[in-house]
Each structure stands twice: as structure tokens, then as C-alpha cells.
Scaffold this motif. Sequence first.
Motif, mmCIF file in Angstrom:
data_model
loop_
_atom_site.group_PDB
_atom_site.id
_atom_site.type_symbol
_atom_site.label_atom_id
_atom_site.label_comp_id
_atom_site.label_asym_id
_atom_site.label_seq_id
_atom_site.Cartn_x
_atom_site.Cartn_y
_atom_site.Cartn_z
ATOM 1 N N GLU A 1 32.718 -27.501 5.311
ATOM 2 C CA GLU A 1 33.810 -26.837 5.791
ATOM 3 C C GLU A 1 34.362 -25.595 5.038
ATOM 4 N N GLN A 2 33.896 -25.615 3.785
ATOM 5 C CA GLN A 2 34.299 -24.565 2.892
ATOM 6 C C GLN A 2 33.565 -23.347 2.899
ATOM 7 N N GLN A 3 32.395 -23.239 3.531
ATOM 8 C CA GLN A 3 31.443 -22.335 3.536
ATOM 9 C C GLN A 3 31.863 -20.830 4.088
ATOM 10 N N PRO A 4 32.936 -20.956 5.217
ATOM 11 C CA PRO A 4 33.267 -19.695 5.857
ATOM 12 C C PRO A 4 33.792 -18.901 4.788
ATOM 13 N N SER A 5 34.573 -19.134 3.632
ATOM 14 C CA SER A 5 35.097 -18.204 2.740
ATOM 15 C C SER A 5 33.967 -17.690 1.848
ATOM 16 N N TYR A 6 32.790 -18.110 1.972
ATOM 17 C CA TYR A 6 31.558 -17.436 1.286
ATOM 18 C C TYR A 6 30.880 -16.663 2.162
ATOM 19 N N THR A 7 30.602 -17.317 3.117
ATOM 20 C CA THR A 7 29.840 -16.403 4.446
ATOM 21 C C THR A 7 30.200 -15.234 4.848
ATOM 22 N N ILE A 8 31.713 -15.037 4.826
ATOM 23 C CA ILE A 8 32.529 -13.898 5.186
ATOM 24 C C ILE A 8 32.067 -12.887 4.391
ATOM 25 N N VAL A 9 31.475 -13.137 3.242
ATOM 26 C CA VAL A 9 30.947 -11.957 2.223
ATOM 27 C C VAL A 9 29.953 -11.183 2.943
ATOM 28 N N ARG A 10 28.791 -12.069 3.308
ATOM 29 C CA ARG A 10 27.754 -11.553 4.047
ATOM 30 C C ARG A 10 28.073 -10.868 5.399
ATOM 31 N N LYS A 11 29.034 -11.427 6.097
ATOM 32 C CA LYS A 11 29.251 -11.010 7.461
ATOM 33 C C LYS A 11 29.738 -9.483 7.348
ATOM 34 N N VAL A 12 30.982 -9.425 6.499
ATOM 35 C CA VAL A 12 31.259 -8.071 6.264
ATOM 36 C C VAL A 12 30.536 -7.060 5.750
ATOM 37 N N ASN A 13 29.686 -7.548 5.167
ATOM 38 C CA ASN A 13 28.699 -6.534 4.294
ATOM 39 C C ASN A 13 27.133 -6.858 4.434
ATOM 40 N N PRO A 14 26.653 -6.695 5.788
ATOM 41 C CA PRO A 14 25.344 -7.074 6.075
ATOM 42 C C PRO A 14 24.275 -6.483 5.364
ATOM 43 N N LYS A 15 24.481 -5.488 4.745
ATOM 44 C CA LYS A 15 23.242 -4.548 3.975
ATOM 45 C C LYS A 15 23.533 -4.777 2.544
ATOM 46 N N GLY A 16 24.604 -5.127 2.044
ATOM 47 C CA GLY A 16 24.767 -4.912 0.643
ATOM 48 C C GLY A 16 24.119 -5.781 -0.231
ATOM 49 N N MET A 17 24.272 -5.575 -1.622
ATOM 50 C CA MET A 17 23.874 -6.457 -2.577
ATOM 51 C C MET A 17 24.604 -7.652 -2.810
ATOM 52 N N VAL A 18 24.279 -8.861 -2.444
ATOM 53 C CA VAL A 18 25.356 -9.930 -2.583
ATOM 54 C C VAL A 18 24.518 -11.068 -3.631
ATOM 55 N N ILE A 19 25.433 -11.348 -4.492
ATOM 56 C CA ILE A 19 24.786 -12.316 -5.480
ATOM 57 C C ILE A 19 25.318 -13.925 -5.453
ATOM 58 N N ALA A 20 24.616 -14.779 -5.338
ATOM 59 C CA ALA A 20 25.218 -16.060 -5.262
ATOM 60 C C ALA A 20 25.632 -16.729 -6.777
ATOM 61 N N ASN A 21 26.045 -17.796 -6.814
ATOM 62 C CA ASN A 21 26.606 -18.094 -7.889
ATOM 63 C C ASN A 21 26.947 -19.678 -7.788
ATOM 64 N N LEU A 22 26.337 -20.609 -9.050
ATOM 65 C CA LEU A 22 26.671 -21.812 -9.084
ATOM 66 C C LEU A 22 26.641 -22.101 -10.645
ATOM 67 N N GLY A 23 27.131 -23.355 -10.966
ATOM 68 C CA GLY A 23 27.203 -23.699 -12.601
ATOM 69 C C GLY A 23 25.726 -24.087 -12.953
ATOM 70 N N SER A 24 25.721 -24.287 -14.193
ATOM 71 C CA SER A 24 24.396 -24.656 -14.748
ATOM 72 C C SER A 24 23.864 -26.249 -14.384
ATOM 73 N N GLU A 25 25.129 -26.922 -13.736
ATOM 74 C CA GLU A 25 24.600 -28.274 -13.494
ATOM 75 C C GLU A 25 23.804 -28.378 -12.092
ATOM 76 N N ALA A 26 23.629 -27.156 -11.212
ATOM 77 C CA ALA A 26 23.057 -27.031 -10.070
ATOM 78 C C ALA A 26 21.573 -27.244 -10.167
ATOM 79 N N SER A 27 21.331 -28.048 -8.963
ATOM 80 C CA SER A 27 19.875 -28.447 -8.988
ATOM 81 C C SER A 27 19.041 -27.277 -8.075
#
Length: 342
Positions: A102-128
Motif C-alpha cells: 500500500e505504500q508503493q504509490p509514494s514511490y511509483t509517483i516518481v516514475r509516473k511524473v518523470n517517465p523518461k528521466g533517470m531514477v535511482i532506487a534505494n534500499l539499505g544493506s540488509e536488502a536481499s
Amino acid sequence: MSRSARKVDHINHALLTGQALSHGFEDVKFVHNSIPEINVDEINLSSKIGELTLSSPIFINAMTGGGGKETTKINQQLAEVAAETDIAMAVGSQMAAIKDKEQQPSYTIVRKVNPKGMVIANLGSEASIDQARQAVEMLEANAFQLHVNVIQELVMPEGDRNYAGTFKRIEELVHKLEVPVIVKEVGFGMSQETIKRLAAIGVEMVDIGGFGGTNFSKIENKRRDRQLRFFDNWGIPTTASLLEVHHANTCIDVLASGGMQTALDLAKSLALGARAGGFAGYFLKILKEDGQEALINEITDLKEDLTMILTALDVKSPHDLTKVPLVFSGETYQWACQRGID
Ligand code: FNR
């Protein structure tokens, strides 16, 4: 405390705490060139980092996402600014959205408003690897930041306490993820020893995230009763960290961040070997206090100012700044001497 409440806490405390500006940029001076022979029109601000090409060496660094209306609005506004000014943007940690769809829209909005831009994902070092793939897919991201933030976690009351296996996880991610991986600090800097270990496991890009800007020890200390004040002055200032990384002499491409506010800070970072500079706290403050238009104007000015600095120094591209002479003083000079960096 829920992850989304924590995100809003971070934004408010970051704005209150501000940036310390003990990054060391004032210790670095360019040597004036009286007779540059360049035409401003010849200057090209594009910059290459690994296989990525940035239209200018300025990017919005990871800040927020997850949860409520406020973080969604900030991400939407930042993404609109990134689209308008054609700069790259990293989002804040996506773990909240991986654990709760349910929390995804606050991130997916970034791609939605900037479909062609360079977008960088982010997670902490505990990520699999599986979580990293989900984070990239959520944004159709062009690259992935894996943040390392041990001091923040230690000061955070609910923070991680077990860091075993971090290098192994980073190694797996770097080799298996389909997009370039940037290993990123969050404001405590990286040493030459760390960089050498990262290079040895195949890391090709880092953001040194130096000390002297937004201070996550101070921010987390505000959120706990018994404060760990000794971490408030802990870390490698941004300029010292850039010197450390340069001295390590690896093939790693470097991004600079930590207290960045002006085109001169950025130019000094580029001269110290960075391919681009990330702005977090400074951009957030402008956005929240003066609004979106003000941030667009600031980024436009930063590009123009950088062009002026390149002209004065007689270089045509950000990367050519690595050839101009520099003079060091103060703590940065002392740091370099004691660490055997000449
Ligand atoms: C951050 N930062 C950050 N970094 C990261 O990798 N993941 C994250 O989720 C966050 N979250 C976050 C929230 C807020 C409100 C701020 C201000 C910052 C750290 C950021 O990307 C950067 O490394 C540091 O803030 C240092 O740079 P500045 O702020 O001095 O430019």
C-alpha cells in the motif's frame, strides 16, 4: 514507531537540524587562471558515471517515500523538479513499500511524473537480491543505491544491531542485479580501506556521502531519550573522504555528497575526482520553505554557476576539472598529511 511515521520525523528533524557545513569545502581552493581561452558555448556539463550518462553532474539524492500524504507529495514535487531540470533523482529507502504494497504509490509517483528521466532506487544493506529487484522494478529504475548507515542505525532506537554478512550481500547484489549498483553512505563518509574492500568484491560506483551536511546522528539522537552524543561528530568530512577515495586508486567511479549547497562545492568535488554531486538536505529545505519553482530556479542557477566556474578555470567539461591545480588548508590538509595522502 511505524516506518512511515519515522520518515516524517526524519524530514522534520532534518529541516530543524539543518546542514552543519563542516564538510571541508572551505579548505579547498582553486588556483586562479588569469588567461583562460575558452568560449562559454563550448562547455558541456554532461557527465559519465559507469555506463550512465547524466546531462549535468547534479542529482537529487535519496530522501523519502513510504506512508502518508506528506512523503508522497514531496516525492511528486521532487520528481517534477527533476523532470523539468533534466537531472537524476534517487528516492528514499523503499523497504517500507516492499514490506507493505500500500505504500508503493509514494514511490511509483516518481516514475509516473518523470517517465523518461533517470531514477535511482534505494534500499539499505540488509536488502536481499529479491528485494533489490522489486525496488528497481517498482520504479523502472536506471540504477540502484544500496545505502550503508551503521551510525544512523546504532543511534536509531529501533535500528539494526546485526551487520554480519554485509560485504557478502553487497557482492551478490553487484554481480546479480540487472542495473548498476551504487554503494552509498548517508553522511559519515567512506575511507580508503572501505573503498579498497568494495573494489575487491566488484563494486564499480560509490557515493561517499561525507560528513558535514545533514547529520543522521543528531537527527536520530533527537528521537531517543538517552542520547549517543559521541556520534554527533563522528565521520569523515566530504573533502577528506574524496581524498581518501582518490588515494585508494581503484577503478571505482565516485559520486560526492554530504553538505553540498553551491556550484563551488560541486566544482571542488568534481576536481577531487567525483563524477557528480548529490544534494539532499539543501534541496529539501528550499522545496519546503520556498516551494517547487524556487527549487527549479536554484538548480538552473547551479548549472549556470558551474558553467562560469568551468570557464574561469579554462575547462570544457566537469571531468576536466580533475586536471586543475588545488591548494588545501585546515582540517582537510591535516587529514591528508596524517593519512599519507599527498
Ligand atoms: C536522507 N538520506 C537518505 N539516504 C538514503 O540512502 N536513504 C534514505 O532513505 C535517506 N533518507 C533521508 C531522509 C532525509 C529527510 C534526508 C535529509 C536525507 C541521506 C541523504 O541521501 C544524504 O546522504 C545525506 O542527507 C547527506 O547529504 P546532504 O543532506 O548533506 O546533502
